[in-house]
Design an enzyme around this catalytic site. Structure first.
Site, PDB file in Angstrom:
ATOM      1  N   TYR A  93       0.908  -1.214  -0.182  1.00  0.00           N
ATOM      2  CA  TYR A  93      -0.036  -0.175  -0.111  1.00  0.00           C
ATOM      3  C   TYR A  93       0.919   1.109   0.098  1.00  0.00           C
ATOM      4  CZ  TYR A  93      -3.739   2.766   1.570  1.00  0.00           C
ATOM      5  OH  TYR A  93      -4.943   4.007   1.600  1.00  0.00           O
ATOM      6  N   LYS A 110       0.933   3.943  -2.966  1.00  0.00           N
ATOM      7  CA  LYS A 110       0.634   5.286  -2.548  1.00  0.00           C
ATOM      8  C   LYS A 110       1.818   6.412  -3.039  1.00  0.00           C
ATOM      9  CE  LYS A 110      -3.615   4.894  -1.385  1.00  0.00           C
ATOM     10  NZ  LYS A 110      -4.895   5.391  -2.522  1.00  0.00           N
TER      11      LYS A 110
END
Length: 252
Positions: free
Chosen positions: A153, A157
């Protein structure tokens, strides 16, 4: 094209930040395409928009699937009009420590966040450049700076931030801006899942987290929607290539 006839596309808009953003952009006067993996799950967001007098269209799409994205954007253009505002909010988590993280966990997160944003932008930018107007907002996260148990993640991002800056450079001459919003802790189903992963009741998780935030509360989806609303506005035409952390205080 007048501002009142502009078409916005919000991915992952069935709930949470996406739903709040779709409703805010509709309130701002845009027609809104409400996208999510399950078209039926978009009904609540669409109903809320139409009940308030707005125009909305539910579209089911897996943003990591090229053919589905192409079909979805074509449908939006035909039924609502040229999509010139795009909010890439769709996201998933497959949290685990790196030694436990599977290749499938990595690929799934990269597919939705990075591949999905790429595919959506590539399809929508054709309309933006033709109209000589566009607003792209990609959802990053404070996790882009690193977060235990979120190697996939965090990497996705952080990647979105570089993607955003490159879009700003490439598309600016066509009247298109690209920015990223990086939320801190926002009270959503996704953060509830994080609380479950670490074995803490959600209300206790929220209370503990609030103590670490300078404004002494956790964020709500509307906090993020408000920032996105500005970035998608006419007034934000000179703001591009930026990453705005909406986290209740400064981050190191």
């Amino acid at each position: 094209m007048s501002e009142s006839t502009r078409v916005a596309v919000v991915t992952g808009a069935a709930r949470g930040i996406g739903a709040a953003t779709a409703m805010r952009l509709a309130k701002d006067g845009n027609a809104v395409a409400v996208l999510d993996l399950d078209e039926g799950a978009c009904a609540g967001t669409v109903d809320a928009i139409t009940a308030a007098g707005g125009r909305a269209l539910a579209v089911g799409v897996d943003v990591s699937d090229e053919a589905q994205v192409q079909a979805a954007v074509t449908r939006i253009a035909e039924e609502l009009g040229a999509p010139v505002i795009l909010v890439n909010n769709a996201g998933i988590i497959r949290d685990n420590l790196i030694f436990k993280m599977t290749t499938a966990d990595w690929d799934a997160v990269m597919g939705v966040h990075l591949r999905g944003a790429f595919l959506m932008v590539r399809e929508c930018q054709k309309y933006m450049t033709q109209e000589k107007y566009g607003r792209i907002v990609n959802l990053s996260s404070s996790s882009a700076q690193g977060n235990r148990g979120q190697a996939n993640y965090s990497a996705a991002k952080a990647g979105l931030q570089g993607f955003t800056k490159t879009l700003a450079i490439e598309l600016g001459r066509f009247g298109v801006t690209a920015n990223a919003v990086a939320p801190g802790f926002i009270q959503t189903d996704m953060t509830a899942a994080t609380a479950e992963r670490i074995g803490m009741p959600f209300d206790e998780f929220i209370a503990a987290t609030a103590k670490t935030i300078p404004v002494a509360r956790v964020g709500q989806p509307d906090d993020i929607a408000a920032t996105i609303s500005f970035l998608c506005s006419e007034e934000a035409g000179f703001v591009s290539g930026q990453v705005i952390y909406v986290a209740g205080g400064p981050l190191d």
